[in-house]
Design a protein around this motif. Structure first.
Motif, PDB file in Angstrom:
ATOM      1  N   SER A  24       0.820  -1.217   0.000  1.00  0.00           N
ATOM      2  CA  SER A  24       0.000   0.000   0.000  1.00  0.00           C
ATOM      3  C   SER A  24       0.849   1.261   0.000  1.00  0.00           C
ATOM      4  O   SER A  24       0.386   2.333  -0.379  1.00  0.00           O
ATOM      5  CB  SER A  24      -0.956   0.014   1.198  1.00  0.00           C
ATOM      6  OG  SER A  24      -0.229   0.065   2.402  1.00  0.00           O
ATOM      7  N   ALA A  25       2.133   1.136   0.380  1.00  0.00           N
ATOM      8  CA  ALA A  25       3.057   2.273   0.353  1.00  0.00           C
ATOM      9  C   ALA A  25       3.835   2.335  -0.957  1.00  0.00           C
ATOM     10  O   ALA A  25       4.665   3.215  -1.147  1.00  0.00           O
ATOM     11  CB  ALA A  25       4.027   2.187   1.524  1.00  0.00           C
ATOM     12  N   GLY A  26       3.576   1.376  -1.858  1.00  0.00           N
ATOM     13  CA  GLY A  26       4.245   1.387  -3.155  1.00  0.00           C
ATOM     14  C   GLY A  26       5.606   0.713  -3.158  1.00  0.00           C
ATOM     15  O   GLY A  26       6.438   1.014  -4.012  1.00  0.00           O
ATOM     16  N   ALA A  27       5.861  -0.220  -2.240  1.00  0.00           N
ATOM     17  CA  ALA A  27       7.140  -0.932  -2.198  1.00  0.00           C
ATOM     18  C   ALA A  27       7.148  -2.019  -3.271  1.00  0.00           C
ATOM     19  O   ALA A  27       6.597  -3.099  -3.079  1.00  0.00           O
ATOM     20  CB  ALA A  27       7.373  -1.537  -0.819  1.00  0.00           C
ATOM     21  N   VAL A  28       7.738  -1.691  -4.415  1.00  0.00           N
ATOM     22  CA  VAL A  28       7.738  -2.594  -5.556  1.00  0.00           C
ATOM     23  C   VAL A  28       9.107  -2.618  -6.228  1.00  0.00           C
ATOM     24  O   VAL A  28       9.956  -1.776  -5.949  1.00  0.00           O
ATOM     25  CB  VAL A  28       6.676  -2.176  -6.606  1.00  0.00           C
ATOM     26  CG1 VAL A  28       5.293  -2.176  -6.001  1.00  0.00           C
ATOM     27  CG2 VAL A  28       6.995  -0.819  -7.194  1.00  0.00           C
ATOM     28  N   SER A  49      -6.255  -4.345  -9.173  1.00  0.00           N
ATOM     29  CA  SER A  49      -6.513  -4.664  -7.764  1.00  0.00           C
ATOM     30  C   SER A  49      -5.449  -4.092  -6.821  1.00  0.00           C
ATOM     31  O   SER A  49      -5.673  -4.026  -5.623  1.00  0.00           O
ATOM     32  CB  SER A  49      -6.600  -6.180  -7.566  1.00  0.00           C
ATOM     33  OG  SER A  49      -5.393  -6.804  -7.953  1.00  0.00           O
ATOM     34  N   TYR A  50      -4.301  -3.662  -7.359  1.00  0.00           N
ATOM     35  CA  TYR A  50      -3.266  -3.074  -6.506  1.00  0.00           C
ATOM     36  C   TYR A  50      -3.693  -1.677  -6.048  1.00  0.00           C
ATOM     37  O   TYR A  50      -4.380  -0.962  -6.782  1.00  0.00           O
ATOM     38  CB  TYR A  50      -1.942  -2.938  -7.254  1.00  0.00           C
ATOM     39  CG  TYR A  50      -1.180  -4.223  -7.464  1.00  0.00           C
ATOM     40  CD1 TYR A  50      -1.155  -5.237  -6.517  1.00  0.00           C
ATOM     41  CD2 TYR A  50      -0.453  -4.412  -8.633  1.00  0.00           C
ATOM     42  CE1 TYR A  50      -0.441  -6.400  -6.725  1.00  0.00           C
ATOM     43  CE2 TYR A  50       0.264  -5.574  -8.847  1.00  0.00           C
ATOM     44  CZ  TYR A  50       0.266  -6.561  -7.883  1.00  0.00           C
ATOM     45  OH  TYR A  50       0.984  -7.707  -8.096  1.00  0.00           O
ATOM     46  N   PRO A  51      -3.229  -1.271  -4.867  1.00  0.00           N
ATOM     47  CA  PRO A  51      -3.471   0.114  -4.439  1.00  0.00           C
ATOM     48  C   PRO A  51      -2.841   1.092  -5.431  1.00  0.00           C
ATOM     49  O   PRO A  51      -1.881   0.752  -6.134  1.00  0.00           O
ATOM     50  CB  PRO A  51      -2.769   0.200  -3.080  1.00  0.00           C
ATOM     51  CG  PRO A  51      -2.643  -1.219  -2.609  1.00  0.00           C
ATOM     52  CD  PRO A  51      -2.505  -2.047  -3.868  1.00  0.00           C
ATOM     53  N   ASN A  52      -3.372   2.322  -5.482  1.00  0.00           N
ATOM     54  CA  ASN A  52      -2.870   3.325  -6.420  1.00  0.00           C
ATOM     55  C   ASN A  52      -1.373   3.554  -6.293  1.00  0.00           C
ATOM     56  O   ASN A  52      -0.674   3.680  -7.301  1.00  0.00           O
ATOM     57  CB  ASN A  52      -3.614   4.645  -6.260  1.00  0.00           C
ATOM     58  CG  ASN A  52      -5.019   4.589  -6.819  1.00  0.00           C
ATOM     59  OD1 ASN A  52      -5.339   3.734  -7.636  1.00  0.00           O
ATOM     60  ND2 ASN A  52      -5.865   5.488  -6.365  1.00  0.00           N
TER      61      ASN A  52
END
Length: 74
Positions: A24-28, A49-52
Motif C-alpha cells: 500500500s506504500a508502493g514498495a515494488v 486490484s493493486y493500491p494506487n
C-alpha cells in the motif's frame, strides 16, 4: 507471513515484485533477465486490484525497464 519470501524466475523476462507487507506504500521492484521489452507481459499495466501507490510505482519502474531494455536491444 514469511519474513524472507523467495520467488523463482522460470526464464528470461521481466517480473514484478510487490512487497506484500508494504504494497500500500508502493514498495515494488522488477527483476529483469534482458528480454525484448516488446514481448514482455511483465511490462503491461499493473493489476487494477493493486493500491494506487503500488500501481504508480510499478508503472514508473516499468517505464525505466522499457528504456533500459530498449537501449540493450538497439
Amino acid at each position: 507471513m514469511d519474513a524472507n519470501p523467495t520467488t523463482t524466475a522460470v526464464g528470461e523476462g521481466v517480473y514484478d515484485y510487490v512487497s506484500a507487507p508494504y504494497e500500500s506504500a508502493g514498495a515494488v521492484g522488477n527483476v529483469v533477465g534482458w528480454p525484448n521489452p516488446d514481448e514482455e507481459p511483465g511490462l503491461d499495466s499493473p493489476f487494477e486490484s493493486y493500491p494506487n501507490a503500488t500501481r504508480d510505482a510499478l508503472e514508473r519502474r516499468n517505464d525505466r525497464v522499457r528504456d533500459l531494455l530498449g537501449d540493450v536491444h538497439e
